[in-house]
Design a protein around this motif. Structure first.
Motif, PDB file in Angstrom:
ATOM      1  N   TYR A  11       0.828  -0.820   0.113  1.00  0.00           N
ATOM      2  CA  TYR A  11       0.062  -0.132  -0.347  1.00  0.00           C
ATOM      3  C   TYR A  11       0.850   1.155   0.109  1.00  0.00           C
ATOM      4  O   TYR A  11       1.890   1.142   0.963  1.00  0.00           O
ATOM      5  CB  TYR A  11      -0.820   0.425   1.157  1.00  0.00           C
ATOM      6  CG  TYR A  11      -2.306   1.362   1.489  1.00  0.00           C
ATOM      7  CD1 TYR A  11      -2.446   1.454   0.084  1.00  0.00           C
ATOM      8  CD2 TYR A  11      -2.014   2.327   1.953  1.00  0.00           C
ATOM      9  CE1 TYR A  11      -3.490   3.005   0.364  1.00  0.00           C
ATOM     10  CE2 TYR A  11      -2.351   3.205   2.336  1.00  0.00           C
ATOM     11  CZ  TYR A  11      -3.396   3.629   1.884  1.00  0.00           C
ATOM     12  OH  TYR A  11      -4.242   4.885   1.391  1.00  0.00           O
ATOM     13  N   SER A  16      -2.043   6.665  -1.943  1.00  0.00           N
ATOM     14  CA  SER A  16      -3.390   6.283  -2.008  1.00  0.00           C
ATOM     15  C   SER A  16      -3.629   5.234  -2.525  1.00  0.00           C
ATOM     16  O   SER A  16      -4.888   5.300  -3.222  1.00  0.00           O
ATOM     17  CB  SER A  16      -5.052   6.450  -1.797  1.00  0.00           C
ATOM     18  OG  SER A  16      -4.671   8.022  -0.613  1.00  0.00           O
ATOM     19  N   SER A  34      -6.677   2.576  -7.167  1.00  0.00           N
ATOM     20  CA  SER A  34      -7.163   2.664  -5.330  1.00  0.00           C
ATOM     21  C   SER A  34      -8.247   3.113  -4.187  1.00  0.00           C
ATOM     22  O   SER A  34      -8.877   1.543  -5.027  1.00  0.00           O
ATOM     23  CB  SER A  34      -7.900   4.267  -6.534  1.00  0.00           C
ATOM     24  OG  SER A  34      -9.427   4.140  -6.528  1.00  0.00           O
ATOM     25  N   SER A  35      -7.370   3.294  -3.485  1.00  0.00           N
ATOM     26  CA  SER A  35      -8.621   2.654  -2.551  1.00  0.00           C
ATOM     27  C   SER A  35     -10.040   2.794  -2.082  1.00  0.00           C
ATOM     28  O   SER A  35     -10.591   2.969  -2.387  1.00  0.00           O
ATOM     29  CB  SER A  35      -7.718   3.702  -0.791  1.00  0.00           C
ATOM     30  OG  SER A  35      -7.241   5.012  -1.025  1.00  0.00           O
ATOM     31  N   ASP A  36     -10.270   4.255  -2.987  1.00  0.00           N
ATOM     32  CA  ASP A  36     -11.399   3.901  -3.449  1.00  0.00           C
ATOM     33  C   ASP A  36     -12.483   3.436  -3.912  1.00  0.00           C
ATOM     34  O   ASP A  36     -13.125   2.711  -3.456  1.00  0.00           O
ATOM     35  CB  ASP A  36     -11.397   5.815  -3.945  1.00  0.00           C
ATOM     36  CG  ASP A  36     -11.390   7.041  -3.386  1.00  0.00           C
ATOM     37  OD1 ASP A  36     -11.772   6.745  -1.621  1.00  0.00           O
ATOM     38  OD2 ASP A  36     -10.573   8.467  -4.003  1.00  0.00           O
ATOM     39  N   ASP A  39     -12.627   0.260  -1.652  1.00  0.00           N
ATOM     40  CA  ASP A  39     -13.248   0.739  -0.883  1.00  0.00           C
ATOM     41  C   ASP A  39     -14.963   0.878  -1.311  1.00  0.00           C
ATOM     42  O   ASP A  39     -15.779   0.543  -0.934  1.00  0.00           O
ATOM     43  CB  ASP A  39     -13.760   2.744  -0.390  1.00  0.00           C
ATOM     44  CG  ASP A  39     -12.793   1.959   1.144  1.00  0.00           C
ATOM     45  OD1 ASP A  39     -11.775   0.897   1.520  1.00  0.00           O
ATOM     46  OD2 ASP A  39     -12.484   3.258   1.579  1.00  0.00           O
ATOM     47  N   LYS A  45     -16.074   2.663   4.441  1.00  0.00           N
ATOM     48  CA  LYS A  45     -15.122   3.941   3.648  1.00  0.00           C
ATOM     49  C   LYS A  45     -14.243   3.872   4.391  1.00  0.00           C
ATOM     50  O   LYS A  45     -13.882   3.319   5.201  1.00  0.00           O
ATOM     51  CB  LYS A  45     -17.125   4.372   4.163  1.00  0.00           C
ATOM     52  CG  LYS A  45     -18.120   4.799   3.703  1.00  0.00           C
ATOM     53  CD  LYS A  45     -18.837   5.839   4.205  1.00  0.00           C
ATOM     54  CE  LYS A  45     -19.966   5.983   3.527  1.00  0.00           C
ATOM     55  NZ  LYS A  45     -21.095   6.783   3.838  1.00  0.00           N
ATOM     56  N   ARG A  46     -13.231   4.458   4.215  1.00  0.00           N
ATOM     57  CA  ARG A  46     -11.999   5.074   4.649  1.00  0.00           C
ATOM     58  C   ARG A  46     -11.781   3.456   5.003  1.00  0.00           C
ATOM     59  O   ARG A  46     -11.068   3.703   6.462  1.00  0.00           O
ATOM     60  CB  ARG A  46     -12.011   6.390   5.210  1.00  0.00           C
ATOM     61  CG  ARG A  46     -12.337   7.051   3.880  1.00  0.00           C
ATOM     62  CD  ARG A  46     -12.537   8.483   5.684  1.00  0.00           C
ATOM     63  NE  ARG A  46     -12.885   9.201   4.986  1.00  0.00           N
ATOM     64  CZ  ARG A  46     -13.748  10.572   5.041  1.00  0.00           C
ATOM     65  NH1 ARG A  46     -14.015  10.379   6.274  1.00  0.00           N
ATOM     66  NH2 ARG A  46     -14.139  11.598   3.919  1.00  0.00           N
ATOM     67  N   THR A  47     -11.516   2.534   4.789  1.00  0.00           N
ATOM     68  CA  THR A  47     -10.427   1.740   4.864  1.00  0.00           C
ATOM     69  C   THR A  47      -8.946   2.232   5.724  1.00  0.00           C
ATOM     70  O   THR A  47      -8.158   2.240   5.380  1.00  0.00           O
ATOM     71  CB  THR A  47     -10.705   0.408   4.193  1.00  0.00           C
ATOM     72  OG1 THR A  47     -11.716  -0.552   4.080  1.00  0.00           O
ATOM     73  CG2 THR A  47     -10.065  -0.574   4.905  1.00  0.00           C
ATOM     74  N   PRO A  48      -9.019   1.420   6.810  1.00  0.00           N
ATOM     75  CA  PRO A  48      -7.686   1.897   7.915  1.00  0.00           C
ATOM     76  C   PRO A  48      -5.940   1.025   6.667  1.00  0.00           C
ATOM     77  O   PRO A  48      -7.042   0.382   5.877  1.00  0.00           O
ATOM     78  CB  PRO A  48      -7.960   1.056   9.096  1.00  0.00           C
ATOM     79  CG  PRO A  48      -8.953   1.964   9.640  1.00  0.00           C
ATOM     80  CD  PRO A  48     -10.007   0.800   7.924  1.00  0.00           C
ATOM     81  N   ARG A  52      -5.332  -2.235   4.568  1.00  0.00           N
ATOM     82  CA  ARG A  52      -5.527  -2.624   3.852  1.00  0.00           C
ATOM     83  C   ARG A  52      -5.051  -4.008   2.120  1.00  0.00           C
ATOM     84  O   ARG A  52      -5.605  -4.307   1.329  1.00  0.00           O
ATOM     85  CB  ARG A  52      -4.983  -1.518   1.770  1.00  0.00           C
ATOM     86  CG  ARG A  52      -4.978  -0.439   2.383  1.00  0.00           C
ATOM     87  CD  ARG A  52      -6.642   0.092   1.396  1.00  0.00           C
ATOM     88  NE  ARG A  52      -7.215   1.339   1.984  1.00  0.00           N
ATOM     89  CZ  ARG A  52      -8.108   1.212   1.922  1.00  0.00           C
ATOM     90  NH1 ARG A  52      -8.849   1.002   0.552  1.00  0.00           N
ATOM     91  NH2 ARG A  52      -8.988   2.900   1.914  1.00  0.00           N
TER      92      ARG A  52
END
Length: 91
Positions: A11, A16, A34-36, A39, A45-48, A52
């Motif tokens: 990650y 991100s 992307s992390s978005d 998710d 929403k907004r996984t730490p 990841r």
């Protein structure tokens, strides 16, 4: 052409994105999601950041399927050329 799983690279918190690779026969293809996008796929929403890798592994089949689609259709970006997945790729 055989497009198969490659390696989980990690990650990148600055960008991100989760970095991974796919294999086109014997050629490694750099990929990122992307992390978005992860998710969105996960309904989260907004996984730490610490979660990841686990999230990627859980969603790996869907992620790699879409990466293969973009690769086959020559939707490559960057230098070296690779696959970048965004949330719009899963809508």
């Amino acid at each position: 052409m055989t497009f198969t799983s490659g390696k989980f690279r990690g990650y990148d918190g600055d960008r991100s994105v989760v970095l991974f690779s796919m294999m086109d026969d014997y050629t490694e293809v750099p990929c990122a999601i992307s992390s978005d996008a992860m998710d969105f796929l996960d309904g989260a929403k907004r996984t730490p950041a610490a979660q990841r890798e686990q999230q990627f592994m859980r969603l790996r089949a869907s992620i790699e399927q879409r990466a293969e689609h973009k690769f086959v259709h020559a939707e490559l970006e960057g230098n070296p050329a690779g696959v970048i997945l965004r949330s719009i790729d899963f809508r």
